[in-house]
Design a protein around this motif. Sequence first.
Motif, PDB file in Angstrom:
ATOM      1  N   ALA A 345      16.438 -28.661  47.531  1.00  0.00           N
ATOM      2  CA  ALA A 345      17.321 -29.785  47.855  1.00  0.00           C
ATOM      3  C   ALA A 345      17.771 -30.484  46.575  1.00  0.00           C
ATOM      4  O   ALA A 345      18.948 -30.833  46.398  1.00  0.00           O
ATOM      5  CB  ALA A 345      16.594 -30.773  48.780  1.00  0.00           C
ATOM      6  N   VAL A 346      16.828 -30.673  45.652  1.00  0.00           N
ATOM      7  CA  VAL A 346      17.120 -31.380  44.406  1.00  0.00           C
ATOM      8  C   VAL A 346      18.044 -30.549  43.501  1.00  0.00           C
ATOM      9  O   VAL A 346      18.998 -31.077  42.904  1.00  0.00           O
ATOM     10  CB  VAL A 346      15.791 -31.732  43.678  1.00  0.00           C
ATOM     11  N   LEU A 347      17.774 -29.240  43.411  1.00  0.00           N
ATOM     12  CA  LEU A 347      18.634 -28.394  42.565  1.00  0.00           C
ATOM     13  C   LEU A 347      20.063 -28.379  43.105  1.00  0.00           C
ATOM     14  O   LEU A 347      21.031 -28.408  42.326  1.00  0.00           O
ATOM     15  CB  LEU A 347      18.081 -26.975  42.496  1.00  0.00           C
ATOM     16  N   ALA A 348      20.204 -28.339  44.425  1.00  0.00           N
ATOM     17  CA  ALA A 348      21.556 -28.365  45.010  1.00  0.00           C
ATOM     18  C   ALA A 348      22.244 -29.684  44.660  1.00  0.00           C
ATOM     19  O   ALA A 348      23.433 -29.705  44.311  1.00  0.00           O
ATOM     20  CB  ALA A 348      21.477 -28.170  46.519  1.00  0.00           C
ATOM     21  N   GLU A 349      21.501 -30.777  44.720  1.00  0.00           N
ATOM     22  CA  GLU A 349      22.091 -32.079  44.358  1.00  0.00           C
ATOM     23  C   GLU A 349      22.501 -32.106  42.888  1.00  0.00           C
ATOM     24  O   GLU A 349      23.608 -32.534  42.545  1.00  0.00           O
ATOM     25  CB  GLU A 349      21.083 -33.201  44.651  1.00  0.00           C
ATOM     26  N   LEU A 350      21.595 -31.645  42.019  1.00  0.00           N
ATOM     27  CA  LEU A 350      21.915 -31.669  40.581  1.00  0.00           C
ATOM     28  C   LEU A 350      23.145 -30.807  40.295  1.00  0.00           C
ATOM     29  O   LEU A 350      24.049 -31.217  39.562  1.00  0.00           O
ATOM     30  CB  LEU A 350      20.731 -31.139  39.765  1.00  0.00           C
ATOM     31  N   ALA A 351      23.152 -29.601  40.885  1.00  0.00           N
ATOM     32  CA  ALA A 351      24.223 -28.656  40.555  1.00  0.00           C
ATOM     33  C   ALA A 351      25.563 -29.072  41.177  1.00  0.00           C
ATOM     34  O   ALA A 351      26.602 -28.909  40.544  1.00  0.00           O
ATOM     35  CB  ALA A 351      23.838 -27.253  41.016  1.00  0.00           C
ATOM     36  N   ILE A 352      25.533 -29.599  42.378  1.00  0.00           N
ATOM     37  CA  ILE A 352      26.797 -29.878  43.070  1.00  0.00           C
ATOM     38  C   ILE A 352      27.245 -31.327  42.848  1.00  0.00           C
ATOM     39  O   ILE A 352      28.419 -31.597  42.588  1.00  0.00           O
ATOM     40  CB  ILE A 352      26.669 -29.609  44.598  1.00  0.00           C
ATOM     41  N   ASP A 353      26.282 -32.283  42.940  1.00  0.00           N
ATOM     42  CA  ASP A 353      26.652 -33.702  42.826  1.00  0.00           C
ATOM     43  C   ASP A 353      26.465 -34.242  41.411  1.00  0.00           C
ATOM     44  O   ASP A 353      26.919 -35.342  41.105  1.00  0.00           O
ATOM     45  CB  ASP A 353      25.777 -34.573  43.752  1.00  0.00           C
ATOM     46  N   ARG A 355      23.658 -35.315  40.286  1.00  0.00           N
ATOM     47  CA  ARG A 355      22.498 -36.230  40.259  1.00  0.00           C
ATOM     48  C   ARG A 355      21.666 -36.041  41.525  1.00  0.00           C
ATOM     49  O   ARG A 355      22.169 -35.525  42.526  1.00  0.00           O
ATOM     50  CB  ARG A 355      22.940 -37.681  40.161  1.00  0.00           C
ATOM     51  N   SER A 356      20.395 -36.460  41.435  1.00  0.00           N
ATOM     52  CA  SER A 356      19.510 -36.400  42.610  1.00  0.00           C
ATOM     53  C   SER A 356      18.774 -37.722  42.722  1.00  0.00           C
ATOM     54  O   SER A 356      18.381 -38.298  41.705  1.00  0.00           O
ATOM     55  CB  SER A 356      18.495 -35.260  42.447  1.00  0.00           C
ATOM     56  N   PRO A 357      18.516 -38.199  43.940  1.00  0.00           N
ATOM     57  CA  PRO A 357      17.729 -39.428  44.087  1.00  0.00           C
ATOM     58  C   PRO A 357      16.243 -39.211  43.811  1.00  0.00           C
ATOM     59  O   PRO A 357      15.490 -40.173  43.670  1.00  0.00           O
ATOM     60  CB  PRO A 357      17.946 -39.813  45.558  1.00  0.00           C
ATOM     61  N   THR A 358      15.812 -37.961  43.730  1.00  0.00           N
ATOM     62  CA  THR A 358      14.379 -37.686  43.525  1.00  0.00           C
ATOM     63  C   THR A 358      14.059 -37.685  42.031  1.00  0.00           C
ATOM     64  O   THR A 358      14.722 -37.004  41.243  1.00  0.00           O
ATOM     65  CB  THR A 358      14.009 -36.322  44.160  1.00  0.00           C
ATOM     66  N   CYS A 359      13.041 -38.450  41.674  1.00  0.00           N
ATOM     67  CA  CYS A 359      12.664 -38.594  40.264  1.00  0.00           C
ATOM     68  C   CYS A 359      12.023 -37.289  39.750  1.00  0.00           C
ATOM     69  O   CYS A 359      11.102 -36.761  40.371  1.00  0.00           O
ATOM     70  CB  CYS A 359      11.670 -39.746  40.138  1.00  0.00           C
ATOM     71  N   LEU A 360      12.537 -36.811  38.617  1.00  0.00           N
ATOM     72  CA  LEU A 360      11.989 -35.583  38.020  1.00  0.00           C
ATOM     73  C   LEU A 360      11.305 -35.883  36.678  1.00  0.00           C
ATOM     74  O   LEU A 360      11.063 -34.960  35.884  1.00  0.00           O
ATOM     75  CB  LEU A 360      13.109 -34.556  37.820  1.00  0.00           C
ATOM     76  N   ALA A 361      10.981 -37.147  36.450  1.00  0.00           N
ATOM     77  CA  ALA A 361      10.383 -37.522  35.158  1.00  0.00           C
ATOM     78  C   ALA A 361       9.115 -36.707  34.915  1.00  0.00           C
ATOM     79  O   ALA A 361       8.276 -36.559  35.803  1.00  0.00           O
ATOM     80  CB  ALA A 361      10.057 -39.009  35.157  1.00  0.00           C
ATOM     81  N   GLY A 362       9.000 -36.178  33.711  1.00  0.00           N
ATOM     82  CA  GLY A 362       7.817 -35.404  33.346  1.00  0.00           C
ATOM     83  C   GLY A 362       7.962 -33.913  33.614  1.00  0.00           C
ATOM     84  O   GLY A 362       7.070 -33.137  33.266  1.00  0.00           O
ATOM     85  N   LEU A 363       9.065 -33.504  34.241  1.00  0.00           N
ATOM     86  CA  LEU A 363       9.213 -32.081  34.581  1.00  0.00           C
ATOM     87  C   LEU A 363      10.295 -31.387  33.750  1.00  0.00           C
ATOM     88  O   LEU A 363      10.519 -30.183  33.890  1.00  0.00           O
ATOM     89  CB  LEU A 363       9.524 -31.920  36.081  1.00  0.00           C
ATOM     90  N   SER A 364      10.956 -32.140  32.886  1.00  0.00           N
ATOM     91  CA  SER A 364      12.035 -31.546  32.096  1.00  0.00           C
ATOM     92  C   SER A 364      11.483 -30.539  31.082  1.00  0.00           C
ATOM     93  O   SER A 364      10.388 -30.710  30.533  1.00  0.00           O
ATOM     94  CB  SER A 364      12.779 -32.660  31.345  1.00  0.00           C
ATOM     95  N   MET A 365      12.297 -29.538  30.809  1.00  0.00           N
ATOM     96  CA  MET A 365      11.918 -28.555  29.795  1.00  0.00           C
ATOM     97  C   MET A 365      11.773 -29.198  28.414  1.00  0.00           C
ATOM     98  O   MET A 365      11.054 -28.696  27.548  1.00  0.00           O
ATOM     99  CB  MET A 365      12.984 -27.459  29.760  1.00  0.00           C
ATOM    100  N   THR A 366      12.446 -30.323  28.193  1.00  0.00           N
ATOM    101  CA  THR A 366      12.411 -30.956  26.867  1.00  0.00           C
ATOM    102  C   THR A 366      11.007 -31.415  26.485  1.00  0.00           C
ATOM    103  O   THR A 366      10.740 -31.680  25.322  1.00  0.00           O
ATOM    104  CB  THR A 366      13.356 -32.166  26.808  1.00  0.00           C
ATOM    105  N   ARG A 367      10.098 -31.516  27.456  1.00  0.00           N
ATOM    106  CA  ARG A 367       8.740 -31.960  27.096  1.00  0.00           C
ATOM    107  C   ARG A 367       8.042 -30.939  26.198  1.00  0.00           C
ATOM    108  O   ARG A 367       7.034 -31.255  25.571  1.00  0.00           O
ATOM    109  CB  ARG A 367       7.902 -32.245  28.343  1.00  0.00           C
ATOM    110  N   PHE A 368       8.565 -29.721  26.162  1.00  0.00           N
ATOM    111  CA  PHE A 368       7.959 -28.692  25.309  1.00  0.00           C
ATOM    112  C   PHE A 368       8.677 -28.555  23.968  1.00  0.00           C
ATOM    113  O   PHE A 368       8.391 -27.614  23.230  1.00  0.00           O
ATOM    114  CB  PHE A 368       7.951 -27.344  26.035  1.00  0.00           C
ATOM    115  N   ALA A 369       9.615 -29.457  23.699  1.00  0.00           N
ATOM    116  CA  ALA A 369      10.341 -29.363  22.427  1.00  0.00           C
ATOM    117  C   ALA A 369       9.328 -29.387  21.287  1.00  0.00           C
ATOM    118  O   ALA A 369       8.428 -30.231  21.258  1.00  0.00           O
ATOM    119  CB  ALA A 369      11.315 -30.519  22.299  1.00  0.00           C
TER     120      ALA A 369
END
Length: 392
Positions: A345-353, A355-369
Amino acid sequence: MTVFDLAIIGGGLAGCSTALHARKKGASVILLERGRCGGQASGVNYGGVRQQGRHPAELPLATRSRGIWGRLHALVGCDCEFVATGHLKLARNDRDMVDLVAHQAVAADHGIAIELLDGADLRRRFPYIGDRFYGASLCADDGQANPRLAAPAFARAARQLGADVREECPVERAVPSPLGFEIYVTGQDTPIRAHRLVNTAGAWGANVARWFGDSVHEDVMAPNMCVTEPIAPLIGPNLGICGGGIYIRQASGHGSVIFGSGVGIADRDALRARPLAAVTMDAAKAAIDMVPALANVLVVRSWTGIEGRMPDNLPVVGPSPTIANLYHAFGFSGHGFQLGPAVGAVLAELAIDGRSPTCLAGLSMTRFAGVPDPVATTLPPANCSQHKEEGE
Ligand SMILES: Cc1cc2nc3c(=O)[nH]c(=O)nc-3n(C[C@H](O)[C@H](O)[C@H](O)COP(=O)(O)OP(=O)(O)OC[C@H]3O[C@@H](n4cnc5c(N)ncnc54)[C@H](O)[C@@H]3O)c2cc1C
């Protein structure tokens, strides 16, 4: 020339749910699955649908997913045998109890109700549990489902809504193009074109991400699973234990008991995984310790699957840090069955809209930079994993 609004690589639960949710938004969707939808981790897991005990970064996705699990019949035409049996986490000692109390507060912040039980409560309400446990916490809203049914049900529903779901379609590579992406399937000369691309390739997700320069290390894990002959109803809630180890549930329909502990071996290049006899024996002993009435119940099969595992045991979910209109969700580290419906549901929101109302903090790939990815920088990683991780 057809250009899809959205292409998805990987038809596990995350990918199939993305396809369905994107179609519901009216996007034209193609899903490309190397084998069969739900043929990998999404179809062979333990079937635990638990919010309790999750890392706080996963809780927004977990609560959203729990909502979807409860209305699967309306969404995909089948409840996938989801039953809210509850999830009981057992404390071995007073320190575990302190952890359970702390988690109760964190869960409450996300609207998840957890009840604490002392030893006497535990023995009174769940007399079939071994008497060495100190107490427990019960999340009545958690439950279990049949993994064999879930991803195919989402794929079927997406197809019925008009998504182009292609099985036996291995993607060899994909590249950014002026229109979005060109995706090359083995044996086909003409690329598939799409404006946006979602990578839900499971344990192979980091490989797909690397095609775009998104470099992150994803290990592989293979939770060791067992199933018994059917028995009369015995176990109510899905059972787990503080600190990991044995987890047990009884399938509500046929009555078989499913339990897991430890890990087998997986070779993700060869698409093969197998449980280990010694791990299965230890798991059986631990299961009897937790539920003594299992002592004479026959184990009829053991198995495992190929699961992606990130260095911090949390998945990558979110946009690519480098390529516009590319989204990743992989490395669920043993937790992605419960999360899968909401991830889509969230990926569809991110890709189509966008943005998503669901918080994804802490799950971004950038945390492994800055964290070295040994695959990108040196040799291919060993494909075997013996990490002690839960698969529930
Ligand atoms: C034994 C076991 C027990 C588990 N128990 C639980 C549990 O109780 N509860 C829980 O929440 N989680 C559990 N998990 C974890 C959960 O199963 C996974 O996290 C989840 O299913 C991952 O879903 P996915 O869609 O990301 O990946 P997958 O289901 O692995 O799907 C990814 C798909 O991508 C496809 N693919 C990969 N590369 C390509 C390519 N190049 N081209 C085309 N297709 C490609 C693969 O064929 C695969 O079908 C368990 C896992 C295992 C293995």
